[in-house]
Motif scaffolding. Structure first.
Motif, mmCIF file in Angstrom:
data_model
loop_
_atom_site.group_PDB
_atom_site.id
_atom_site.type_symbol
_atom_site.label_atom_id
_atom_site.label_comp_id
_atom_site.label_asym_id
_atom_site.label_seq_id
_atom_site.Cartn_x
_atom_site.Cartn_y
_atom_site.Cartn_z
ATOM 1 N N HIS A 6 -92.883 -48.770 -15.456
ATOM 2 C CA HIS A 6 -94.309 -48.794 -15.794
ATOM 3 C C HIS A 6 -95.099 -48.137 -14.673
ATOM 4 O O HIS A 6 -94.735 -48.249 -13.503
ATOM 5 N N ALA A 7 -96.200 -47.510 -15.022
ATOM 6 C CA ALA A 7 -97.088 -46.937 -14.013
ATOM 7 C C ALA A 7 -98.470 -46.747 -14.607
ATOM 8 O O ALA A 7 -98.616 -46.548 -15.811
ATOM 9 N N ILE A 8 -99.466 -46.820 -13.744
ATOM 10 C CA ILE A 8 -100.823 -46.434 -14.122
ATOM 11 C C ILE A 8 -101.374 -45.617 -12.978
ATOM 12 O O ILE A 8 -101.281 -46.006 -11.809
ATOM 13 N N ASP A 9 -101.876 -44.434 -13.294
ATOM 14 C CA ASP A 9 -102.390 -43.522 -12.275
ATOM 15 C C ASP A 9 -103.831 -43.854 -11.929
ATOM 16 O O ASP A 9 -104.541 -44.493 -12.709
ATOM 17 N N GLN A 10 -104.251 -43.353 -10.773
ATOM 18 C CA GLN A 10 -105.668 -43.428 -10.432
ATOM 19 C C GLN A 10 -106.427 -42.558 -11.424
ATOM 20 O O GLN A 10 -105.971 -41.467 -11.769
ATOM 21 N N ASN A 11 -107.534 -43.061 -11.905
ATOM 22 C CA ASN A 11 -108.326 -42.268 -12.850
ATOM 23 C C ASN A 11 -108.739 -40.944 -12.212
ATOM 24 O O ASN A 11 -108.816 -40.834 -10.992
ATOM 25 N N PHE A 12 -108.986 -39.947 -13.066
ATOM 26 C CA PHE A 12 -109.391 -38.636 -12.562
ATOM 27 C C PHE A 12 -110.440 -38.052 -13.498
ATOM 28 O O PHE A 12 -110.236 -38.073 -14.708
ATOM 29 N N PRO A 13 -111.538 -37.546 -13.016
ATOM 30 C CA PRO A 13 -111.917 -37.568 -11.600
ATOM 31 C C PRO A 13 -112.420 -38.955 -11.187
ATOM 32 O O PRO A 13 -112.776 -39.768 -12.034
ATOM 33 N N ASN A 14 -112.449 -39.170 -9.900
ATOM 34 C CA ASN A 14 -112.968 -40.414 -9.338
ATOM 35 C C ASN A 14 -113.587 -40.106 -7.988
ATOM 36 O O ASN A 14 -112.862 -39.673 -7.101
ATOM 37 N N PRO A 15 -114.884 -40.272 -7.787
ATOM 38 C CA PRO A 15 -115.856 -40.786 -8.745
ATOM 39 C C PRO A 15 -116.043 -39.832 -9.924
ATOM 40 O O PRO A 15 -115.669 -38.676 -9.848
ATOM 41 N N PHE A 16 -116.651 -40.360 -10.989
ATOM 42 C CA PHE A 16 -116.802 -39.564 -12.202
ATOM 43 C C PHE A 16 -118.209 -39.660 -12.781
ATOM 44 O O PHE A 16 -118.951 -40.575 -12.491
ATOM 45 N N ASN A 17 -118.531 -38.680 -13.612
ATOM 46 C CA ASN A 17 -119.737 -38.639 -14.416
ATOM 47 C C ASN A 17 -119.617 -37.420 -15.325
ATOM 48 O O ASN A 17 -119.486 -36.317 -14.817
#
Length: 95
Positions: A6-17
C-alpha cells in the motif's frame, strides 16, 4: 503493474490552487476510504468510499467540501483507509 505494498503519495501540487491530485496504490482489491479533514478534525470531503481494484489510482480534489462549496485557504489533512492500511498526510490550499 500491481504494487507490492500500500502507498499514498504526497498530493501534487502542494501547496495548491485550485486543484490537487492524490495518488495511491493498492496491492489487492479492497474497500477504500479517502477523506479530507480540516485542522479542527471536521470532515470536509469524502473523495473515495468504494471498492477499488489492485493497482495505481489517482483522485483530483477541486478544493470543495461535500456540499460543493469552496473551502478556505489553510492546512488540510487527507486520510486513506484500505484494509489494515491507514495513513494521513498534510496539504495546503493557498488562494
Amino acid at each position: 503493474d500491481i504494487p507490492l505494498v500500500h502507498a499514498i503519495d504526497q498530493n501534487f501540487p502542494n501547496p495548491f490552487n485550485p486543484a490537487t491530485t492524490i495518488k495511491f496504490a493498492l496491492p489487492q482489491a479492497e474497500d477504500v476510504k479517502l477523506v479530507i479533514y480540516g485542522v479542527d478534525g471536521r470532515l470536509v470531503r469524502t473523495l473515495v468510499s468504494e471498492h477499488r481494484e489492485a493497482g495505481h489510482h489517482e483522485v483530483i480534489w477541486q478544493g470543495n467540501d461535500n456540499a460543493g462549496r469552496r473551502v478556505a485557504t489553510g492546512t488540510y489533512f487527507y486520510s486513506i483507509q484500505a484494509g489494515d492500511f491507514h495513513q494521513v498526510r498534510k496539504m495546503s490550499l493557498i488562494k
